[in-house]
Write a protein that holds these residues in place. Sequence first.
Motif, mmCIF file in Angstrom:
data_model
loop_
_atom_site.group_PDB
_atom_site.id
_atom_site.type_symbol
_atom_site.label_atom_id
_atom_site.label_comp_id
_atom_site.label_asym_id
_atom_site.label_seq_id
_atom_site.Cartn_x
_atom_site.Cartn_y
_atom_site.Cartn_z
ATOM 1 N N TYR A 16 0.619 -0.958 -0.210
ATOM 2 C CA TYR A 16 0.138 0.042 -0.358
ATOM 3 C C TYR A 16 0.977 1.371 0.050
ATOM 4 O O TYR A 16 2.628 0.970 -0.148
ATOM 5 C CB TYR A 16 -1.138 -0.097 1.386
ATOM 6 N N THR A 17 0.197 2.342 -0.265
ATOM 7 C CA THR A 17 1.243 3.849 -0.456
ATOM 8 C C THR A 17 0.774 4.701 1.041
ATOM 9 O O THR A 17 -0.183 4.594 1.559
ATOM 10 C CB THR A 17 0.447 4.673 -1.434
ATOM 11 N N LEU A 18 1.300 4.546 1.399
ATOM 12 C CA LEU A 18 1.671 6.283 2.393
ATOM 13 C C LEU A 18 2.110 7.880 2.104
ATOM 14 O O LEU A 18 3.508 7.331 1.667
ATOM 15 C CB LEU A 18 2.020 5.791 3.992
ATOM 16 N N ALA A 19 1.509 8.733 2.699
ATOM 17 C CA ALA A 19 2.708 9.802 2.472
ATOM 18 C C ALA A 19 2.648 10.088 3.551
ATOM 19 O O ALA A 19 2.757 10.036 4.629
ATOM 20 C CB ALA A 19 1.289 11.074 2.379
ATOM 21 N N VAL A 20 4.144 10.003 2.845
ATOM 22 C CA VAL A 20 5.211 10.737 4.482
ATOM 23 C C VAL A 20 6.044 12.034 4.087
ATOM 24 O O VAL A 20 6.183 12.795 3.155
ATOM 25 C CB VAL A 20 6.331 10.133 4.846
ATOM 26 N N ASN A 21 6.270 13.190 4.582
ATOM 27 C CA ASN A 21 7.313 13.692 5.156
ATOM 28 C C ASN A 21 8.410 13.522 4.172
ATOM 29 O O ASN A 21 9.008 12.955 5.704
ATOM 30 C CB ASN A 21 7.015 15.224 6.036
ATOM 31 N N CYS A 22 9.194 14.350 3.201
ATOM 32 C CA CYS A 22 10.588 13.940 2.970
ATOM 33 C C CYS A 22 11.323 15.113 2.765
ATOM 34 O O CYS A 22 10.762 15.945 2.000
ATOM 35 C CB CYS A 22 11.191 13.140 1.604
ATOM 36 N N ARG A 56 7.024 8.270 11.141
ATOM 37 C CA ARG A 56 7.956 9.262 11.121
ATOM 38 C C ARG A 56 8.820 8.147 11.342
ATOM 39 O O ARG A 56 9.678 8.025 10.406
ATOM 40 C CB ARG A 56 8.091 10.166 12.337
ATOM 41 N N LEU A 57 8.523 6.934 11.859
ATOM 42 C CA LEU A 57 9.186 5.806 11.615
ATOM 43 C C LEU A 57 9.653 5.789 9.635
ATOM 44 O O LEU A 57 10.671 4.686 9.731
ATOM 45 C CB LEU A 57 8.585 5.246 12.149
ATOM 46 N N VAL A 58 8.754 5.330 9.297
ATOM 47 C CA VAL A 58 9.199 5.212 7.871
ATOM 48 C C VAL A 58 10.046 6.635 6.947
ATOM 49 O O VAL A 58 10.893 6.176 6.530
ATOM 50 C CB VAL A 58 7.844 5.389 7.119
ATOM 51 N N GLU A 59 9.614 7.471 7.645
ATOM 52 C CA GLU A 59 11.162 8.869 6.997
ATOM 53 C C GLU A 59 12.132 8.930 7.537
ATOM 54 O O GLU A 59 13.046 8.331 6.949
ATOM 55 C CB GLU A 59 10.164 10.364 7.727
ATOM 56 N N LEU A 60 12.712 8.730 9.048
ATOM 57 C CA LEU A 60 13.624 7.909 9.231
ATOM 58 C C LEU A 60 14.639 6.849 8.406
ATOM 59 O O LEU A 60 15.663 7.030 8.348
ATOM 60 C CB LEU A 60 13.846 7.868 11.124
ATOM 61 N N THR A 61 13.504 5.898 8.469
ATOM 62 C CA THR A 61 14.236 4.266 7.446
ATOM 63 C C THR A 61 14.571 5.026 5.992
ATOM 64 O O THR A 61 15.456 4.366 5.656
ATOM 65 C CB THR A 61 12.656 3.183 8.253
ATOM 66 N N LEU A 62 13.664 5.854 5.817
ATOM 67 C CA LEU A 62 14.463 5.808 4.433
ATOM 68 C C LEU A 62 15.435 7.122 4.310
ATOM 69 O O LEU A 62 16.352 6.534 3.285
ATOM 70 C CB LEU A 62 12.932 6.369 3.653
ATOM 71 N N THR A 63 15.185 7.829 5.248
ATOM 72 C CA THR A 63 17.221 8.505 5.573
ATOM 73 C C THR A 63 18.137 7.554 5.834
ATOM 74 O O THR A 63 18.982 8.081 6.655
ATOM 75 C CB THR A 63 16.844 9.894 5.987
#
Length: 173
Positions: free
Chosen positions: A25-31, A158-165
């Motif tokens: 699925y798709t989740l919108a996050v702040n990058c 936030r966990l997803v954002e941090l994981t991506l970075t």
Amino acid sequence: MMRWKPHTDAMGKAYPLNHLHPFRYTLAVNCGIEQADVEIRVAFAMHCFTRACADGDDESLLYRDARETRSFCPDRYVLSLHLPDIARTLADRRCRFAKADNYVTIDVPMTGGAAAQYGVFFNVMRKDGNAVLLTIQSAYQLGAGKQVPGRGSIGFARLVELTLTGVKPRAPR
């Protein structure tokens, strides 16, 4: 990612496990200063519907994969029917830091007419591009009167954002 085969008990009752097949699925996050869509790839481990083997377990309870043998658990199976929805709604749930690199969220489904605390343990890992692998490692009913597992709090987005970075979130001390 694993696609679980159905379990059939000694009486011939089948327990389909297709609700625990991988999905996305798709989740919108702040990058940074803009919002981005991240693909969440969801997988489920065997511990979501099995328990440790006990002395005296009937052979018909055994469930095997390439790594381990465990006993099929009808109670965990019934609760596992909630897992796809829990995975899709993690951004709306309180997530806590669990042991190792895992996180936990607590759900309160109705089972047998009563509410039960259901601990859902998961981890996240960056994949190619803007994708994250969410693996539900284990899920089971928590013991009544026991302390809720995990500490602190972190939002799933936030966990997803941090994981991506490439940043590993720190649990509070």
